[in-house]
Design a protein around this motif. Structure first.
Motif, PDB file in Angstrom:
ATOM      1  N   UNK A 109      21.158  24.296 -41.073  1.00  0.00           N
ATOM      2  CA  UNK A 109      21.187  25.533 -40.299  1.00  0.00           C
ATOM      3  C   UNK A 109      19.836  25.675 -39.613  1.00  0.00           C
ATOM      4  N   UNK A 110      19.763  25.268 -38.361  1.00  0.00           N
ATOM      5  CA  UNK A 110      18.478  25.156 -37.668  1.00  0.00           C
ATOM      6  C   UNK A 110      17.735  26.477 -37.571  1.00  0.00           C
ATOM      7  N   UNK A 111      18.483  27.574 -37.364  1.00  0.00           N
ATOM      8  CA  UNK A 111      17.876  28.898 -37.250  1.00  0.00           C
ATOM      9  C   UNK A 111      18.736  29.919 -37.985  1.00  0.00           C
ATOM     10  N   UNK A 112      18.060  30.919 -38.552  1.00  0.00           N
ATOM     11  CA  UNK A 112      18.786  31.966 -39.270  1.00  0.00           C
ATOM     12  C   UNK A 112      19.505  32.898 -38.310  1.00  0.00           C
ATOM     13  N   UNK A 113      18.820  33.274 -37.202  1.00  0.00           N
ATOM     14  CA  UNK A 113      19.389  34.259 -36.271  1.00  0.00           C
ATOM     15  C   UNK A 113      19.388  33.808 -34.811  1.00  0.00           C
ATOM     16  N   UNK A 114      18.389  33.032 -34.421  1.00  0.00           N
ATOM     17  CA  UNK A 114      18.223  32.685 -33.003  1.00  0.00           C
ATOM     18  C   UNK A 114      19.289  31.707 -32.498  1.00  0.00           C
ATOM     19  N   UNK A 115      19.574  31.827 -31.206  1.00  0.00           N
ATOM     20  CA  UNK A 115      20.382  30.854 -30.456  1.00  0.00           C
ATOM     21  C   UNK A 115      21.806  30.718 -30.984  1.00  0.00           C
ATOM     22  N   UNK A 151      14.002  30.589 -40.542  1.00  0.00           N
ATOM     23  CA  UNK A 151      14.329  29.175 -40.790  1.00  0.00           C
ATOM     24  C   UNK A 151      13.560  28.223 -39.871  1.00  0.00           C
ATOM     25  N   UNK A 152      12.792  28.792 -38.947  1.00  0.00           N
ATOM     26  CA  UNK A 152      12.001  27.971 -38.036  1.00  0.00           C
ATOM     27  C   UNK A 152      10.704  27.570 -38.743  1.00  0.00           C
ATOM     28  N   UNK A 190      18.920  24.739 -26.895  1.00  0.00           N
ATOM     29  CA  UNK A 190      17.779  24.987 -27.783  1.00  0.00           C
ATOM     30  C   UNK A 190      17.817  24.050 -28.990  1.00  0.00           C
ATOM     31  N   UNK A 191      19.018  23.825 -29.501  1.00  0.00           N
ATOM     32  CA  UNK A 191      19.195  22.914 -30.632  1.00  0.00           C
ATOM     33  C   UNK A 191      18.891  21.483 -30.200  1.00  0.00           C
ATOM     34  N   UNK A 340      14.941  22.950 -44.232  1.00  0.00           N
ATOM     35  CA  UNK A 340      14.059  23.842 -43.473  1.00  0.00           C
ATOM     36  C   UNK A 340      14.183  25.283 -43.964  1.00  0.00           C
ATOM     37  N   UNK A 341      15.378  25.703 -44.340  1.00  0.00           N
ATOM     38  CA  UNK A 341      15.590  27.091 -44.752  1.00  0.00           C
ATOM     39  C   UNK A 341      14.999  27.405 -46.123  1.00  0.00           C
TER      40      UNK A 341
END
Length: 365
Positions: A109-115, A151-152, A190-191, A340-341
């Protein structure tokens, strides 16, 4: 043929061994049969009680049942064999193999909220409203750019590895969105930029989706998509959810020209699933053939330590150190899985960066 074996485990020189022999002047056990049985995962070709994800679990393992899952027992057996050989041929020396460390990071999960896109963002806000109202503020602050996405953690991962002169391997999940596959779409710019940027300095591997286990065409597409993003051939993989079925999973990976796989390990307990801490060629028992796929067994995973084994950060550090020391004793290869998370320093992962950094320090010595 592959059939159930009547295996008796017994003690020899303070170690558990199996496949008893009758020649007292040599070893009382057959190291070749023992190593073959464990490393080929013979027991996983036989019928077993699977978990809800249709996985072979540690409680089915003969190593777990005999309390030696936390030892690189195959490497230990090899040393017992060398010791016996030296009684007859003292001039024969062991190989000059040295301890190695391979750090790997899964991006589920690359980002928690973004994109996330409009629909997923609205769905997330709605869920937060009913389930975790406090999260709404964090979510909105991140989406609006006032707060960094939790998560970034990529810059932290890079800087921490540079400190210990290490380079991790990043495994990206890019499969179609589903119940167990929740990363961004491979079409998300973005991903794609994130993957491309990391591929400039690090090895990138495929994290085949949960869904790809039952759909070979999805596996083909996922590898093709990731190869196009990084503009290079993808040759490394680790299955999402550690889904590993013998020999099907590895046969599928071989068909798409994966040459290194890092799935060999249990999700619910740390240790040595194949009893070994050195990479080895996958031997297909069904076809009775050695393949060109190299298996890299891992020993430690963040989720296992925290969620399954319920260890505190300090307890996790002590456990990791004991595993590393056992691998160093046999000059093996220590492989860790982090996400990452899990480096976000929030929720259940509070103070786990300390664990991560200590692991890198211990393994990098």
């Amino acid at each position: 043929g592959i059939k159930p074996q009547n295996i008796v485990v017994f003690d020899y020189e303070d170690q558990k061994v199996m496949f008893r022999t009758n020649n007292s002047s040599l070893l009382p056990f057959d190291p070749f049969a023992s190593i073959f049985y464990i490393v080929t995962r013979y027991e996983e070709y036989l019928p077993f009680d699977a978990d809800k994800h249709n996985r072979f679990t540690s409680c089915n393992s003969i190593l777990y049942k005999n309390n030696i899952l936390d030892k690189p027992i195959v490497n230990i057996w090899a040393l017992l064999l060398l010791k016996k050989i030296n009684e007859y041929y003292p001039e024969i020396e062991s190989s000059n193999r040295k301890f190695q460390f391979i750090s790997t990071v899964d991006i589920d999960n690359a980002y928690a909220y973004k994109h996330k896109g409009f629909i997923r963002t609205i769905a997330g806000l709605t869920k937060s409203f009913f389930c975790n109202f406090k999260e709404i503020k964090s979510r909105l602050s991140t989406i609006s750019g006032y707060k960094n996405d939790k998560y970034d953690t990529y810059l932290y991962i890079e800087n921490t590895h540079k400190k210990y002169n290490l380079k991790p391997i990043f495994f990206f999940l890019i499969g179609k969105y589903g119940k167990y596959d929740k990363n961004l779409s491979s079409n998300n710019n973005n991903f794609r930029n994130l993957i491309s940027k990391l591929s400039d300095n690090y090895n990138i591997g495929l994290h085949p989706s949960y869904f790809s286990n039952s759909n070979f065409n999805s596996l083909i597409k996922e590898k093709k998509d990731l190869s196009e993003i990084v503009n290079k051939e993808i040759t490394k993989s680790r299955m999402h959810f550690i889904k590993l079925k013998f020999p099907d999973t590895y046969k599928n990976l071989i068909q798409i020209n994966i040459r290194e796989d890092y799935t060999m390990g249990f999700p619910e307990i740390c240790g040595f699933r194949a009893g070994i801490c050195t990479p080895f060629k996958f031997y297909n028992l069904t076809d009775e053939i050695e393949t060109n796929l190299t298996v890299f067994p891992f020993q430690i995973m963040d989720i296992t330590l925290n969620k399954y084994m319920k260890l505190s950060p300090s307890g996790a550090i002590n456990y990791i150190e004991s595993i590393i020391n056992r691998i160093k004793e046999v000059n093996g290869t220590f492989i860790s899985i982090w996400h990452n998370e899990s480096l976000c320093e929030a929720g259940i992962w509070k103070n786990w960066r300390m664990v991560y950094e200590k692991m890198l320090e211990l393994a990098g010595k």
